[in-house]
Design a protein around this motif. Structure first.
Motif, PDB file in Angstrom:
ATOM      1  N   ASP A  96      17.026 -31.418  83.754  1.00  0.00           N
ATOM      2  CA  ASP A  96      17.859 -31.023  84.573  1.00  0.00           C
ATOM      3  C   ASP A  96      18.970 -31.780  84.252  1.00  0.00           C
ATOM      4  O   ASP A  96      19.534 -32.935  85.157  1.00  0.00           O
ATOM      5  CB  ASP A  96      17.529 -31.075  86.192  1.00  0.00           C
ATOM      6  CG  ASP A  96      18.614 -30.412  86.814  1.00  0.00           C
ATOM      7  OD1 ASP A  96      19.587 -29.725  86.425  1.00  0.00           O
ATOM      8  OD2 ASP A  96      18.584 -30.415  88.051  1.00  0.00           O
ATOM      9  N   TRP A 166      17.699 -22.868  80.068  1.00  0.00           N
ATOM     10  CA  TRP A 166      19.194 -22.760  80.609  1.00  0.00           C
ATOM     11  C   TRP A 166      19.844 -21.804  79.609  1.00  0.00           C
ATOM     12  O   TRP A 166      19.537 -21.661  78.295  1.00  0.00           O
ATOM     13  CB  TRP A 166      19.668 -24.209  80.329  1.00  0.00           C
ATOM     14  CG  TRP A 166      21.075 -23.975  80.672  1.00  0.00           C
ATOM     15  CD1 TRP A 166      22.133 -24.155  79.933  1.00  0.00           C
ATOM     16  CD2 TRP A 166      21.619 -24.108  82.042  1.00  0.00           C
ATOM     17  NE1 TRP A 166      23.306 -23.823  80.737  1.00  0.00           N
ATOM     18  CE2 TRP A 166      23.367 -24.026  82.042  1.00  0.00           C
ATOM     19  CE3 TRP A 166      21.006 -24.304  83.354  1.00  0.00           C
ATOM     20  CZ2 TRP A 166      23.786 -24.112  83.036  1.00  0.00           C
ATOM     21  CZ3 TRP A 166      21.833 -24.300  84.454  1.00  0.00           C
ATOM     22  CH2 TRP A 166      23.225 -23.954  84.419  1.00  0.00           C
ATOM     23  N   TYR A 173      23.373 -20.404  83.574  1.00  0.00           N
ATOM     24  CA  TYR A 173      22.473 -20.611  84.503  1.00  0.00           C
ATOM     25  C   TYR A 173      21.040 -20.793  84.059  1.00  0.00           C
ATOM     26  O   TYR A 173      20.822 -20.524  82.894  1.00  0.00           O
ATOM     27  CB  TYR A 173      22.714 -19.495  85.436  1.00  0.00           C
ATOM     28  CG  TYR A 173      22.683 -18.148  84.649  1.00  0.00           C
ATOM     29  CD1 TYR A 173      21.483 -17.482  84.104  1.00  0.00           C
ATOM     30  CD2 TYR A 173      23.906 -17.495  84.443  1.00  0.00           C
ATOM     31  CE1 TYR A 173      21.504 -16.413  83.634  1.00  0.00           C
ATOM     32  CE2 TYR A 173      23.996 -16.373  83.801  1.00  0.00           C
ATOM     33  CZ  TYR A 173      22.749 -15.701  83.257  1.00  0.00           C
ATOM     34  OH  TYR A 173      22.913 -14.424  82.666  1.00  0.00           O
ATOM     35  N   TRP A 174      20.160 -21.021  84.904  1.00  0.00           N
ATOM     36  CA  TRP A 174      18.761 -21.023  84.373  1.00  0.00           C
ATOM     37  C   TRP A 174      18.264 -19.573  84.540  1.00  0.00           C
ATOM     38  O   TRP A 174      18.291 -18.756  85.423  1.00  0.00           O
ATOM     39  CB  TRP A 174      17.907 -21.875  85.635  1.00  0.00           C
ATOM     40  CG  TRP A 174      18.335 -23.259  85.728  1.00  0.00           C
ATOM     41  CD1 TRP A 174      19.172 -23.832  86.654  1.00  0.00           C
ATOM     42  CD2 TRP A 174      18.009 -24.523  84.715  1.00  0.00           C
ATOM     43  NE1 TRP A 174      19.117 -25.415  86.327  1.00  0.00           N
ATOM     44  CE2 TRP A 174      18.455 -25.660  85.075  1.00  0.00           C
ATOM     45  CE3 TRP A 174      17.451 -24.486  83.772  1.00  0.00           C
ATOM     46  CZ2 TRP A 174      18.358 -26.766  84.380  1.00  0.00           C
ATOM     47  CZ3 TRP A 174      16.998 -25.710  82.903  1.00  0.00           C
ATOM     48  CH2 TRP A 174      17.766 -26.580  83.185  1.00  0.00           C
TER      49      TRP A 174
END
Length: 466
Positions: A96, A166, A173-174
């Motif tokens: 992340d 991603w 966005y994921w």
């Protein structure tokens, strides 16, 4: 309170000659699906489905191993332990980088594991499978379970195996791909922060549907020799694999951030017309690494088969992973795009036999590549048939084949194209053999359990009598 049981070693007779050198095996416990594959801090992390308390399926947790070269693996302490309320089923790990989840403090980077909570009879959610989070801010050494779990619950008992990536660059966005296993569908969700998820679309059922779908993956690959890129969706299924038991199929197509659309849907239900990752009995639950430098796509599969996995005659561990394979796409003369898989090879001297051969594909000519023990016992035989343009791996006489009635097998793969020779790479590593034909366009993986190491190769080309 989270509780766990410390591991104990099985008491059956050890089989050290069957432990591979370059294929990861746990020290003394059970292993199945690879999970959470990620590169971070100059280290490759391999998490895996693990029973920390024994050498058969159960008490599912996430084991952990690390490597800097993708060949030599060091087993680490268990990362995510099962509890009385849940088993920790398969999933993925992401880096992340932008702290979208908020799990990292200033100066930290969080690794976030997205996994399936399979709730036990002790849980108020008994019978459900839902998606949960855990995170690490020390490079994967220790993990904290998210207090808000589960983060995605469809009130389903067969919703599992989230693979997250991603999509869309800085404004993206994921995306999660998971399965409704019994429905044979892949379901896609999006999230800005890994905590809240919105439904996007679904794919399937399609092609092989004889068993439940599991362990999906979705990623972008280059088409070799062109400027093109295409998306690849991988789905494992059990049973219903091409060689029997479990197997893994793939679809090539396009993903627009919402929906995956395949380029090709077979017009027949003949399984040989589908696209398979591997043509052997022992290649399942294949997924890829996140965050690999230079956009390389590296994959690992479980080198086993659910038909007999709990009974394979190895001790004190059960199961090995495949070699890591780097993948891209190759376009046929007819425009069909196929996955090409090339192994990360072990260095010489590690105890692994690697055979590189060029074999004729002449009608009426058969070539047999045999690998046996030094005293010519327990032969494993790979046959190349020029007339049928096939390779067949036969393990019927290779050591212990009687431990399960479904184990002994001859697995066949049809070669592609019309070349008059075939390049073969055969990798023999104790109890795992992987075959890469035509530069990795065709692969075949089998386990074998000889009574001594297979170290003696022979090649014989002949014309069979009619």
């Amino acid at each position: 309170m989270d509780t766990h049981i410390e591991p104990t070693r099985p008491t059956i007779e050890p089989t050290p000659h069957l432990r591979p050198h370059a294929h990861f095996t746990p020290d003394s416990t059970w292993m199945n699906d690879p999970n959470g594959l990620v590169f971070f801090g100059e280290t490759y992390h391999l998490f895996f489905q693990n029973n920390p308390s024994g050498a058969t399926w159960g008490n599912l947790s996430w084991g952990h191993a690390t490597s800097t070269d993708l060949v030599t693996w060091i087993e680490q302490p268990v990362a995510l332990w099962h509890t009385e309320n849940e088993f920790i089923f398969s999933g993925s790990t992401v880096v992340d980088h932008d702290n979208t989840s908020g799990f990292a403090a200033p100066g930290q980077t969080a690794l976030v594991a997205i996994y399936t909570s399979s709730y036990t009879s002790a849980s108020p959610l008994h019978g459900r499978q839902a998606q949960s989070l855990a995170y690490s801010v020390d490079g994967g050494q220790s993990w904290t379970t998210h207090a808000g779990n589960p983060v995605l619950d469809r009130s389903s008992g067969e919703f599992r195996d989230p693979k997250v990536f991603w999509w869309g660059g800085g404004d993206g966005y994921w995306v999660m791909v998971a399965v409704e296993a019994v429905d044979r569908t892949v379901v896609l969700y999006s999230s800005p922060d890994l905590r809240s998820w919105t439904y996007l679309s679904k794919f399937g059922p399609s092609h092989a549907v004889a068993g439940v779908w599991e362990c999906p993956d979705l990623f972008l690959l280059p088409v070799a020799g062109t400027d093109l890129h295409r998306w690849v969706l991988v789905v494992s299924l059990n049973p219903g694999g091409l060689a029997g038991g479990g197997g893994a199929q793939y679809f090539v197509g396009d993903f627009d951030g919402v929906t995956f659309t395949p380029e090709r849907i077979s017009e027949t239900d003949d399984p040989t017309s589908f696209d398979w990752l591997d043509h052997g009995r022992d290649y399942y639950a294949t997924v890829s690494f996140d965050n690999v430098p230079d956009n390389r796509r590296l994959m690992v599969g479980w080198a086993n088969n659910w038909d007999y996995a709990n009974e394979i005659p190895t001790a004190p561990w059960r199961s090995a992973m495949s070699l890591v394979r780097e993948v891209d796409l190759v376009e046929d003369v007819d425009g069909r795009r196929r996955l090409r898989q090339r192994p990360v090879l072990p260095p010489e001297g590690l105890g692994v036999t690697v055979l590189d051969l060029t074999v004729p594909l002449t009608p009426g000519v058969v070539t047999e590549i045999t690998v046996s023990t030094e005293d010519d016992a327990d032969p494993w035989v790979l046959t190349v048939d020029g007339a049928s343009r096939t390779i067949t791996a036969d393990r019927h006489e290779c050591g212990n084949v009687d431990f399960h009635p479904l184990f002994a097998s001859r697995d066949t793969a049809r070669l592609v194209g019309d070349d008059d020779t075939v390049q073969l790479q055969v990798i023999v590593d104790a109890s795992v053999i992987e075959v890469f034909a035509q530069g990795g366009l065709v692969t075949l993986t089998q386990q074998v359990f000889p009574r001594a190491p297979l170290t003696k190769p022979r090649v014989r080309t002949h014309q069979p009598s009619t």
